[in-house]
Design an enzyme around this catalytic site. Structure first.
Site, PDB file in Angstrom:
ATOM      1  N   GLU A  80      43.925 -27.884  51.749  1.00  0.00           N
ATOM      2  CA  GLU A  80      45.022 -26.901  52.453  1.00  0.00           C
ATOM      3  C   GLU A  80      46.096 -26.497  51.928  1.00  0.00           C
ATOM      4  OE1 GLU A  80      44.614 -26.718  55.459  1.00  0.00           O
ATOM      5  OE2 GLU A  80      42.881 -27.995  56.290  1.00  0.00           O
ATOM      6  N   CYS A 143      47.023 -35.260  60.541  1.00  0.00           N
ATOM      7  CA  CYS A 143      46.942 -34.755  59.237  1.00  0.00           C
ATOM      8  C   CYS A 143      47.968 -33.923  58.495  1.00  0.00           C
ATOM      9  CB  CYS A 143      45.646 -33.958  59.157  1.00  0.00           C
ATOM     10  SG  CYS A 143      44.037 -35.194  59.223  1.00  0.00           S
ATOM     11  N   HIS A 167      40.770 -31.335  53.970  1.00  0.00           N
ATOM     12  CA  HIS A 167      39.803 -31.629  55.140  1.00  0.00           C
ATOM     13  C   HIS A 167      38.612 -31.600  54.712  1.00  0.00           C
ATOM     14  CE1 HIS A 167      43.286 -30.834  58.455  1.00  0.00           C
ATOM     15  NE2 HIS A 167      42.444 -31.997  58.835  1.00  0.00           N
TER      16      HIS A 167
HETATM   17  N1  PCA Z   1      42.076 -35.824  61.269  1.00  0.00           N
HETATM   18  C1  PCA Z   1      43.066 -35.599  62.117  1.00  0.00           C
HETATM   19  C2  PCA Z   1      43.716 -36.921  62.079  1.00  0.00           C
HETATM   20  C3  PCA Z   1      43.117 -37.783  61.295  1.00  0.00           C
HETATM   21  C4  PCA Z   1      41.937 -37.040  61.087  1.00  0.00           C
HETATM   22  O1  PCA Z   1      40.919 -37.591  60.042  1.00  0.00           O
HETATM   23  C5  PCA Z   1      43.688 -34.461  61.970  1.00  0.00           C
HETATM   24  O2  PCA Z   1      42.987 -33.203  61.384  1.00  0.00           O
HETATM   25  O3  PCA Z   1      44.717 -33.925  62.090  1.00  0.00           O
END
Ligand code: PCA
Length: 203
Positions: A80, A143, A167
């Site tokens: 990100e 996240c 991610h």
């Molecule tokens: N994904 C979520 C929160 C925890 C996770 O593994 C997110 O993308 O915010």
């Protein structure tokens, strides 16, 4: 001098009982070259997630932090770029909190950019034959909250610590139909590649 990278994953949340960002931690080595790899799990709860992160930073004193979370629907592994100063949860977190349009820290900037070497991370993952690309939004759920809050805490208290977020797609093992996924072993390889790229920039 040997360096240390803290890698975090998240507990399952929402309707899921499986989170590949937690499962993948078991596939990671305890060191990569001279760099120690420390793994930890964060709760998917807005305040507790950052409290846990702050304790980990003080206990472990890492040189870099790579936080992982699942982004259902993505087909690539995605470092990100930007964390935004907004909590706007589309579903309640595991503590039942569902803030709308709230700032994470009133005295923080609107956004932070990652300070991890995302180009090198993407290159290293692709070199292992796994799809990777830069993401321009970590969303506005837990996240992003952890990505933003970790940068905020480090800039205030430990400006030398490099932190950022990546991610990952769903794992094939969790059996979600009609959504892109990768084998958990591939996700593990991608995370190891990203960690090697980060480690290379620490020396
Ligand atoms: N994904 C979520 C929160 C925890 C996770 O593994 C997110 O993308 O915010």
């Amino acid at each position: 001098m040997s360096m240390k990278i803290l890698v975090t994953g998240f507990e399952p949340f929402g309707k899921e009982t499986y989170n590949p960002s937690l499962e993948v931690l078991n596939l990671l080595p305890d060191e990569i070259g001279d760099t120690a790899i420390v793994k930890a799990v964060l709760p998917v709860v807005r305040y507790e997630s950052l409290e846990r992160m702050q304790r980990l930073i003080e206990q472990e004193k890492p040189d870099a932090i790579l936080s992982l979370g699942v982004a259902g629907g993505r087909s690539a592994v995605t470092p990100e770029r930007t964390a935004v100063n907004i909590d706007d949860f589309r579903i309640p977190d595991n503590g039942g909190f569902q803030p709308v349009d709230e700032r994470i820290f009133a005295d923080g900037p609107d956004a932070y950019f990652t300070v991890l070497p995302y180009r090198q991370m993407i290159r290293a993952i692709k070199d292992r034959g796994i799809a990777a690309s830069l993401s321009e939004s970590a969303g506005t759920f837990v996240c992003n909250h952890v990505f933003y809050g970790t940068r905020y805490y480090c800039e205030k208290n430990h400006p030398h610590i490099r932190s950022g977020f990546m991610h990952i797609p769903y794992a094939q093992e969790q059996g979600i139909k009609d959504s892109p996924s990768l084998a958990l072993s591939e996700i593990g390889e991608a995370v190891r590649a990203a960690l090697s790229a980060i480690a290379d920039t620490l020396y």
